[in-house]
Design a protein around this motif. Structure first.
Motif, PDB file in Angstrom:
ATOM      1  N   GLU A 272       0.837  -1.191   0.000  1.00  0.00           N
ATOM      2  CA  GLU A 272       0.000   0.000   0.000  1.00  0.00           C
ATOM      3  C   GLU A 272       0.879   1.251   0.000  1.00  0.00           C
ATOM      4  O   GLU A 272       1.964   1.260   0.567  1.00  0.00           O
ATOM      5  CB  GLU A 272      -0.919   0.010   1.216  1.00  0.00           C
ATOM      6  CG  GLU A 272      -1.994  -1.075   1.176  1.00  0.00           C
ATOM      7  CD  GLU A 272      -3.011  -0.904   2.289  1.00  0.00           C
ATOM      8  OE1 GLU A 272      -2.906   0.090   3.042  1.00  0.00           O
ATOM      9  OE2 GLU A 272      -3.907  -1.763   2.401  1.00  0.00           O
ATOM     10  N   CYS A 273       0.365   2.283  -0.654  1.00  0.00           N
ATOM     11  CA  CYS A 273       1.109   3.541  -0.736  1.00  0.00           C
ATOM     12  C   CYS A 273       0.104   4.684  -0.829  1.00  0.00           C
ATOM     13  O   CYS A 273      -0.830   4.637  -1.639  1.00  0.00           O
ATOM     14  CB  CYS A 273       2.019   3.537  -1.960  1.00  0.00           C
ATOM     15  SG  CYS A 273       2.903   5.097  -2.235  1.00  0.00           S
ATOM     16  N   ASP A 274       0.287   5.702   0.009  1.00  0.00           N
ATOM     17  CA  ASP A 274      -0.669   6.805   0.004  1.00  0.00           C
ATOM     18  C   ASP A 274      -0.668   7.581  -1.304  1.00  0.00           C
ATOM     19  O   ASP A 274      -1.656   8.223  -1.664  1.00  0.00           O
ATOM     20  CB  ASP A 274      -0.405   7.743   1.186  1.00  0.00           C
ATOM     21  CG  ASP A 274       1.005   8.317   1.194  1.00  0.00           C
ATOM     22  OD1 ASP A 274       1.880   7.775   0.486  1.00  0.00           O
ATOM     23  OD2 ASP A 274       1.237   9.305   1.920  1.00  0.00           O
ATOM     24  N   MET A 275       0.430   7.494  -2.082  1.00  0.00           N
ATOM     25  CA  MET A 275       0.493   8.211  -3.355  1.00  0.00           C
ATOM     26  C   MET A 275      -0.380   7.554  -4.424  1.00  0.00           C
ATOM     27  O   MET A 275      -0.640   8.159  -5.467  1.00  0.00           O
ATOM     28  CB  MET A 275       1.935   8.325  -3.843  1.00  0.00           C
ATOM     29  CG  MET A 275       2.806   9.247  -2.996  1.00  0.00           C
ATOM     30  SD  MET A 275       2.185  10.968  -2.908  1.00  0.00           S
ATOM     31  CE  MET A 275       1.385  10.970  -1.292  1.00  0.00           C
ATOM     32  N   ALA A 276      -0.848   6.341  -4.162  1.00  0.00           N
ATOM     33  CA  ALA A 276      -1.784   5.718  -5.098  1.00  0.00           C
ATOM     34  C   ALA A 276      -3.034   6.576  -5.241  1.00  0.00           C
ATOM     35  O   ALA A 276      -3.636   6.644  -6.324  1.00  0.00           O
ATOM     36  CB  ALA A 276      -2.145   4.313  -4.624  1.00  0.00           C
ATOM     37  N   ASP A 277      -3.422   7.257  -4.164  1.00  0.00           N
ATOM     38  CA  ASP A 277      -4.599   8.129  -4.219  1.00  0.00           C
ATOM     39  C   ASP A 277      -4.396   9.271  -5.216  1.00  0.00           C
ATOM     40  O   ASP A 277      -5.349   9.688  -5.890  1.00  0.00           O
ATOM     41  CB  ASP A 277      -4.896   8.713  -2.835  1.00  0.00           C
ATOM     42  CG  ASP A 277      -5.351   7.658  -1.838  1.00  0.00           C
ATOM     43  OD1 ASP A 277      -5.792   6.577  -2.284  1.00  0.00           O
ATOM     44  OD2 ASP A 277      -5.265   7.915  -0.624  1.00  0.00           O
ATOM     45  N   VAL A 278      -3.166   9.766  -5.308  1.00  0.00           N
ATOM     46  CA  VAL A 278      -2.875  10.852  -6.248  1.00  0.00           C
ATOM     47  C   VAL A 278      -3.015  10.355  -7.685  1.00  0.00           C
ATOM     48  O   VAL A 278      -3.624  11.012  -8.540  1.00  0.00           O
ATOM     49  CB  VAL A 278      -1.465  11.427  -6.016  1.00  0.00           C
ATOM     50  CG1 VAL A 278      -1.173  12.551  -7.011  1.00  0.00           C
ATOM     51  CG2 VAL A 278      -1.318  11.931  -4.589  1.00  0.00           C
ATOM     52  N   PHE A 279      -2.471   9.176  -7.944  1.00  0.00           N
ATOM     53  CA  PHE A 279      -2.570   8.636  -9.300  1.00  0.00           C
ATOM     54  C   PHE A 279      -4.013   8.260  -9.638  1.00  0.00           C
ATOM     55  O   PHE A 279      -4.437   8.384 -10.796  1.00  0.00           O
ATOM     56  CB  PHE A 279      -1.632   7.436  -9.464  1.00  0.00           C
ATOM     57  CG  PHE A 279      -0.181   7.846  -9.557  1.00  0.00           C
ATOM     58  CD1 PHE A 279       0.315   8.432 -10.709  1.00  0.00           C
ATOM     59  CD2 PHE A 279       0.673   7.666  -8.479  1.00  0.00           C
ATOM     60  CE1 PHE A 279       1.639   8.829 -10.801  1.00  0.00           C
ATOM     61  CE2 PHE A 279       2.005   8.057  -8.554  1.00  0.00           C
ATOM     62  CZ  PHE A 279       2.492   8.645  -9.718  1.00  0.00           C
ATOM     63  N   GLU A 280      -4.776   7.835  -8.639  1.00  0.00           N
ATOM     64  CA  GLU A 280      -6.205   7.597  -8.866  1.00  0.00           C
ATOM     65  C   GLU A 280      -6.903   8.887  -9.271  1.00  0.00           C
ATOM     66  O   GLU A 280      -7.772   8.892 -10.153  1.00  0.00           O
ATOM     67  CB  GLU A 280      -6.851   7.016  -7.603  1.00  0.00           C
ATOM     68  CG  GLU A 280      -6.484   5.570  -7.325  1.00  0.00           C
ATOM     69  CD  GLU A 280      -7.038   5.080  -5.998  1.00  0.00           C
ATOM     70  OE1 GLU A 280      -7.585   5.915  -5.238  1.00  0.00           O
ATOM     71  OE2 GLU A 280      -6.912   3.874  -5.716  1.00  0.00           O
ATOM     72  N   ASP A 281      -6.525   9.991  -8.627  1.00  0.00           N
ATOM     73  CA  ASP A 281      -7.121  11.284  -8.964  1.00  0.00           C
ATOM     74  C   ASP A 281      -6.723  11.721 -10.370  1.00  0.00           C
ATOM     75  O   ASP A 281      -7.544  12.293 -11.113  1.00  0.00           O
ATOM     76  CB  ASP A 281      -6.698  12.337  -7.941  1.00  0.00           C
ATOM     77  CG  ASP A 281      -7.385  13.675  -8.182  1.00  0.00           C
ATOM     78  OD1 ASP A 281      -8.623  13.714  -8.128  1.00  0.00           O
ATOM     79  OD2 ASP A 281      -6.683  14.666  -8.428  1.00  0.00           O
ATOM     80  N   ILE A 282      -5.468  11.468 -10.747  1.00  0.00           N
ATOM     81  CA  ILE A 282      -5.030  11.789 -12.110  1.00  0.00           C
ATOM     82  C   ILE A 282      -5.872  11.021 -13.125  1.00  0.00           C
ATOM     83  O   ILE A 282      -6.369  11.585 -14.111  1.00  0.00           O
ATOM     84  CB  ILE A 282      -3.532  11.457 -12.298  1.00  0.00           C
ATOM     85  CG1 ILE A 282      -2.670  12.355 -11.418  1.00  0.00           C
ATOM     86  CG2 ILE A 282      -3.138  11.605 -13.770  1.00  0.00           C
ATOM     87  CD1 ILE A 282      -1.192  11.996 -11.421  1.00  0.00           C
ATOM     88  N   ALA A 283      -6.061   9.719 -12.882  1.00  0.00           N
ATOM     89  CA  ALA A 283      -6.831   8.889 -13.804  1.00  0.00           C
ATOM     90  C   ALA A 283      -8.278   9.367 -13.906  1.00  0.00           C
ATOM     91  O   ALA A 283      -8.848   9.438 -15.005  1.00  0.00           O
ATOM     92  CB  ALA A 283      -6.774   7.428 -13.365  1.00  0.00           C
ATOM     93  N   ALA A 284      -8.875   9.709 -12.773  1.00  0.00           N
ATOM     94  CA  ALA A 284     -10.258  10.190 -12.773  1.00  0.00           C
ATOM     95  C   ALA A 284     -10.364  11.507 -13.541  1.00  0.00           C
ATOM     96  O   ALA A 284     -11.318  11.740 -14.289  1.00  0.00           O
ATOM     97  CB  ALA A 284     -10.757  10.358 -11.343  1.00  0.00           C
ATOM     98  N   ASN A 285      -9.376  12.376 -13.357  1.00  0.00           N
ATOM     99  CA  ASN A 285      -9.375  13.655 -14.051  1.00  0.00           C
ATOM    100  C   ASN A 285      -9.214  13.455 -15.555  1.00  0.00           C
ATOM    101  O   ASN A 285      -9.881  14.125 -16.359  1.00  0.00           O
ATOM    102  CB  ASN A 285      -8.256  14.543 -13.510  1.00  0.00           C
ATOM    103  CG  ASN A 285      -8.257  15.935 -14.114  1.00  0.00           C
ATOM    104  OD1 ASN A 285      -7.820  16.127 -15.244  1.00  0.00           O
ATOM    105  ND2 ASN A 285      -8.740  16.905 -13.351  1.00  0.00           N
ATOM    106  N   LEU A 286      -8.345  12.536 -15.959  1.00  0.00           N
ATOM    107  CA  LEU A 286      -8.170  12.254 -17.382  1.00  0.00           C
ATOM    108  C   LEU A 286      -9.458  11.724 -17.992  1.00  0.00           C
ATOM    109  O   LEU A 286      -9.827  12.091 -19.114  1.00  0.00           O
ATOM    110  CB  LEU A 286      -7.027  11.255 -17.586  1.00  0.00           C
ATOM    111  CG  LEU A 286      -5.625  11.778 -17.247  1.00  0.00           C
ATOM    112  CD1 LEU A 286      -4.603  10.654 -17.342  1.00  0.00           C
ATOM    113  CD2 LEU A 286      -5.229  12.936 -18.168  1.00  0.00           C
ATOM    114  N   ASP A 287     -10.146  10.857 -17.260  1.00  0.00           N
ATOM    115  CA  ASP A 287     -11.440  10.368 -17.740  1.00  0.00           C
ATOM    116  C   ASP A 287     -12.393  11.530 -18.008  1.00  0.00           C
ATOM    117  O   ASP A 287     -13.102  11.551 -19.027  1.00  0.00           O
ATOM    118  CB  ASP A 287     -12.068   9.418 -16.708  1.00  0.00           C
ATOM    119  CG  ASP A 287     -11.681   7.963 -16.940  1.00  0.00           C
ATOM    120  OD1 ASP A 287     -10.956   7.687 -17.912  1.00  0.00           O
ATOM    121  OD2 ASP A 287     -12.107   7.107 -16.148  1.00  0.00           O
TER     122      ASP A 287
END
Length: 297
Positions: A272-287
């Motif tokens: 687990e890594c808290d920065m995964a949340d940042v990349f999840e946000d990037i992906a959601a924004n790209l969508d």
């Protein structure tokens, strides 16, 4: 909103010519986050050094016998589908050692295009003598930066194409940006990034003038952030320099490097890594930027 047809994937080129920005780690984790959202992703490693190919656990593919991505970019674009390698998170077009010659080949191709469209008393075929693969037949327009674009048009079934560009300016980087039309910029929160991003914007403007393509900045990923006054100053600069684009903050985490070493994004890792949340946000924004509204079941 930058919409695309339902038959064509959204294309993103992750690019910054400044070395050491963690560009490949960002590209892999953005692709992994998109895949984690249920998107079908094709990852293209355009870097002759093959860091993304290695970082996705495909080091053997880097030493594969021809045909490779080099042959697709400098010869027959219809061969791209045959190069696709399956990865547990995404499909991958790996780089190869042959790609070290691609910059030279694409320079020859660009010269052929210029000779054809100019008033030069030079036989384009004569330039082929200085190339390994390139011939006048493969050059179809007034520049030779469309080679990856033509190759990508031969594959289908993907929601996204994520292109990891080389860490230098040249024909390969231009071909990646031309094919994508959209860039995601990884940058370190340090003073040297200011000049690097200014040079990147100058390069994008030159590419637009040469080809007529419009290059969109999807966002900036401020990478490997630590708690220093320089970091805070640069984050403010990013926000000011890109007022219409999101600026994401990825803090330095060993877990991201460990996932890379294991051949996965953080989403393919057990850690687990808290920065995964940042990349999840990037992906959601790209969508949102590309008009994807439905989350696959």
């Amino acid at each position: 909103m930058n919409r695309h047809s339902t038959s064509d994937p959204a294309r993103i080129c992750v690019t910054n010519a400044k070395g050491g920005t963690g560009k490949t780690t960002v590209a892999i984790n953005v692709a992994g986050a998109l895949s984690d959202r249920g998107r079908d992703v094709l990852f293209v490693d355009l870097d002759p050094q093959g860091n993304a190919t290695e970082g996705l656990g495909l080091a053997d593919a880097y030493d594969a016998q021809p045909p490779t991505l080099f042959d697709v970019l400098t010869g027959d674009p219809n061969g791209l589908a045959d190069l696709v390698v399956e990865h547990e998170e995404m499909d991958v077009v790996p780089a190869s050692i042959d790609m070290l010659q691609a910059e030279h080949e694409l320079t020859i191709a660009d010269l052929i295009a210029r000779v054809r469209t100019g008033s030069h008393d030079i036989d384009p075929a004569a330039l082929s003598a200085f190339a390994l693969n390139v011939t006048p037949k493969m050059v179809t327009g007034d520049h030779a930066l469309d080679t990856l674009d033509r190759a990508l048009s031969t594959v289908s079934g993907y929601d996204y194409v994520v292109i990891d560009s080389p860490p230098f300016y040249g024909k390969l980087t231009d071909a990646g940006v031309f094919a994508a039309g959209n860039i995601l910029i990884p940058a370190l929160a340090e003073a040297t990034s200011e000049r690097a991003i200014e040079l990147l914007m100058d390069q994008m403007a030159a590419l637009e003038r040469q080809t007529g393509v419009s290059v969109r900045t999807l966002g900036v990923v401020a990478n490997r952030i630590e708690t220093t006054s320089e970091d805070e100053t640069m984050l403010e600069w990013f926000d000011a320099a890109f007022p219409d684009s999101p600026v994401w903050r990825v803090r330095k985490r060993v877990a991201l490097q460990r996932a890379y070493t294991q051949g996965n994004s953080i989403f393919g890792s057990d850690e687990e890594c808290d920065m995964a949340d940042v990349f999840e946000d990037i992906a959601a924004n790209l969508d949102r930027q590309f008009g994807y509204t439905e989350i696959p079941a």
